[in-house]
Design a protein around this motif. Structure first.
Motif, PDB file in Angstrom:
ATOM      1  N   GLY A  30      12.131   2.504  21.539  1.00 51.06           N
ATOM      2  CA  GLY A  30      13.060   2.656  20.509  1.00 51.06           C
ATOM      3  C   GLY A  30      13.183   4.248  20.064  1.00 51.06           C
ATOM      4  N   SER A  31      14.131   4.098  18.991  1.00 48.65           N
ATOM      5  CA  SER A  31      14.348   5.415  18.624  1.00 48.65           C
ATOM      6  C   SER A  31      13.209   6.154  17.577  1.00 48.65           C
ATOM      7  N   PRO A  32      12.536   7.314  17.923  1.00 44.18           N
ATOM      8  CA  PRO A  32      11.777   7.672  17.199  1.00 44.18           C
ATOM      9  C   PRO A  32      12.114   8.301  15.629  1.00 44.18           C
ATOM     10  N   TYR A 141      21.267  14.628  22.262  1.00 45.57           N
ATOM     11  CA  TYR A 141      21.251  13.629  21.301  1.00 45.57           C
ATOM     12  C   TYR A 141      20.573  12.471  21.770  1.00 45.57           C
ATOM     13  N   LEU A 142      19.556  11.949  21.136  1.00 50.40           N
ATOM     14  CA  LEU A 142      18.655  11.107  21.327  1.00 50.40           C
ATOM     15  C   LEU A 142      19.178   9.812  21.796  1.00 50.40           C
ATOM     16  N   ALA A 143      20.047   9.310  21.045  1.00 48.48           N
ATOM     17  CA  ALA A 143      20.554   7.773  21.530  1.00 48.48           C
ATOM     18  C   ALA A 143      21.455   7.860  22.745  1.00 48.48           C
ATOM     19  N   ALA A 144      22.104   9.163  23.055  1.00 44.58           N
ATOM     20  CA  ALA A 144      22.776   9.144  24.190  1.00 44.58           C
ATOM     21  C   ALA A 144      21.580   8.699  25.387  1.00 44.58           C
ATOM     22  N   ALA A 149      19.817   5.495  29.852  1.00 44.35           N
ATOM     23  CA  ALA A 149      18.641   4.899  30.322  1.00 44.35           C
ATOM     24  C   ALA A 149      18.985   3.328  30.558  1.00 44.35           C
ATOM     25  N   PHE A 150      19.562   2.431  29.670  1.00 42.43           N
ATOM     26  CA  PHE A 150      19.834   1.267  29.578  1.00 42.43           C
ATOM     27  C   PHE A 150      20.807   0.881  30.677  1.00 42.43           C
ATOM     28  N   PRO A 371      11.135  14.062  21.936  1.00 49.55           N
ATOM     29  CA  PRO A 371      11.928  12.758  22.285  1.00 49.55           C
ATOM     30  C   PRO A 371      13.440  13.408  22.885  1.00 49.55           C
ATOM     31  N   PHE A 372      13.868  14.641  22.496  1.00 49.24           N
ATOM     32  CA  PHE A 372      15.306  14.741  22.706  1.00 49.24           C
ATOM     33  C   PHE A 372      15.507  15.543  24.016  1.00 49.24           C
ATOM     34  N   PHE A 373      14.304  15.652  24.726  1.00 51.63           N
ATOM     35  CA  PHE A 373      14.372  16.167  26.164  1.00 51.63           C
ATOM     36  C   PHE A 373      14.422  15.220  27.197  1.00 51.63           C
ATOM     37  N   ALA A 374      15.541  15.380  28.053  1.00 52.72           N
ATOM     38  CA  ALA A 374      15.496  14.612  29.176  1.00 52.72           C
ATOM     39  C   ALA A 374      14.459  15.035  30.409  1.00 52.72           C
TER      40      ALA A 374
END
Length: 410
Positions: A30-32, A141-144, A149-150, A371-374
């Protein structure tokens, strides 16, 4: 006949569990940010974690009047199903706004989405096969990252500096990985607040044209400028015209609760997104679209945005003025010229995630940067949103933050 007693117990014992969830549903976290918002929902918390526009700056009277007008004049249309592409009046108004900002656009170039996040999800569906490579900014951007990933993408970070994407590094990565697309937030980026200069936008357009690459240009914050001159969209540079999808939204300039976004895309991509949207939600709520179109026709959205941006600029200045005392010595931070966020880096040896629990105990919060890092995360980083609270509240929050860091160091 109802089965009871030993026979029923034997049948129940022989039942198999239902099949498991899809692997992607359990592999993607989920989103932190959402998790932190749940923890910090107490009203006494000054929350620099969320990306929440200031609610007191919403034009609630103007939006309410638009809904009242639509529901009074055309209730049957407003409450009925609509086309997947979006209401023609709204797409016409959006096309005119986009054209006026230097990117010639027709209504049929646009698809209205349920927030720009849906647009990103649709693009991940129609452009990415499982195993395909997607390039993103560092950090991103985290949600991207969640959306790609989905879709089963292999996400590769592009090296960035204080001005954003390094075009030479991008060129090398495209040659090496043959990615499907590059995703970027070029203006007032989330999470860093940085803006990609025009010469780099031109270079990225050139790379995409030479190498054969889709560009997804996300622009939720571009109108929230406090200083400096507007930089044209990547989509307007030579080489990018036939391969760039531009995402926009009303969430940051009108109200996020409307859940209204849009994408401007080449025909083949837009048509594929229409089909994908039909499978997702059929269409974005008609009444919201008609109310937004009425608002654009009756109100001066640009003047409203100027007022909001002026207030946000004062809030940014309040945060910049207090960070030196709030953060440990040796910390650094960005100075965005617009948008909603700034990015800070703590000194060597600090971990912003490990410190967060103690910070929240002081009734203040931020988002850890990792969490913003790929790719490999920088544990020292954190994101601060400066728009949700007033300048006085920001100053109080920064004093709390300073006390929290001091307590964590003792």
């Amino acid at each position: 006949m109802t089965v009871t007693g030993p026979a029923y117990q034997t049948a129940a014992a022989q039942c198999l569990a239902p099949p498991p969830l899809a692997a992607r549903a359990t592999a993607i976290g989920g989103s932190p940010v959402r998790d932190i918002l749940a923890v910090t929902a107490r009203p006494e918390v000054i929350n620099f974690a969320g990306g929440l526009p200031a609610p007191e700056l919403f034009d609630s009277e103007g939006v309410a009047a638009a809904f009242h007008d639509v529901l009074t004049r055309s209730p049957a249309r407003a409450l009925q199903y609509a086309t997947t592409e979006g209401e023609p009046t709204l797409r016409t108004a959006l096309a005119e706004r986009t054209t006026a900002r230097g990117l010639p656009t027709a209504p049929d170039d646009l698809l209205v989405t349920t927030g720009s996040q849906q647009g990103l999800s649709l693009l991940a569906t129609v452009l990415v096969e499982p195993g395909d490579t997607v390039l993103v900014e560092t950090p991103c951007y985290l949600a991207a990252l969640q959306a790609f990933a989905f879709a089963g993408a292999r996400v590769v970070p592009v090296p960035c500096d204080d001005d954003g994407i390094d075009p030479d590094a991008l060129d090398a990565l495209v040659a090496e990985h043959r990615p499907k697309l590059l995703y970027a937030v070029p203006t007032f980026q989330n999470p860093t607040g940085r803006t990609l200069p025009g010469e780099r936008r031109a270079a990225i357009a050139s790379v995409a044209a030479r190498r054969g690459l889709w560009i997804v240009e996300d622009d939720p914050y571009g109108e929230l400028r406090f200083e400096g001159e507007r930089v044209p969209w990547i989509a307007s540079y030579p080489g990018a015209e036939d391969r760039t999808v531009l995402l926009g939204t009303f969430s940051k300039v009108m109200a996020p609760g409307l859940r209204l976004g849009w994408l401007r895309a080449p025909d083949a991509v837009r048509r594929a997104c229409v089909v994908a949207k039909q499978a997702a939600d059929l269409h974005t709520p008609t009444v919201n679209q008609l109310a937004a179109a009425r608002y654009l026709a009756e109100r001066d959205l640009d003047a409203h945005v100027v007022r909001v941006a002026r207030a946000y600029g004062e809030r940014r200045d309040a945060m910049l003025g207090g960070l030196g005392d709030a953060l440990p010595g040796g910390a650094t931070w960005s100075r965005p010229s617009g948008g909603m966020f700034l990015w800070a880096r703590l000194p060597e040896g600090f971990d912003s995630a490990a410190l967060l629990a103690g910070v929240v105990e002081h009734d203040v919060a931020y988002v850890p940067g990792a969490p913003f890092f790929a790719g490999a995360p920088d544990a020292r980083t954190l994101r601060l949103c400066f728009v949700t609270h007033t300048p006085d509240e920001i100053r109080v929050g920064l004093r709390r933050l300073g006390l929290a860091f001091a307590a964590g160091l003792s």
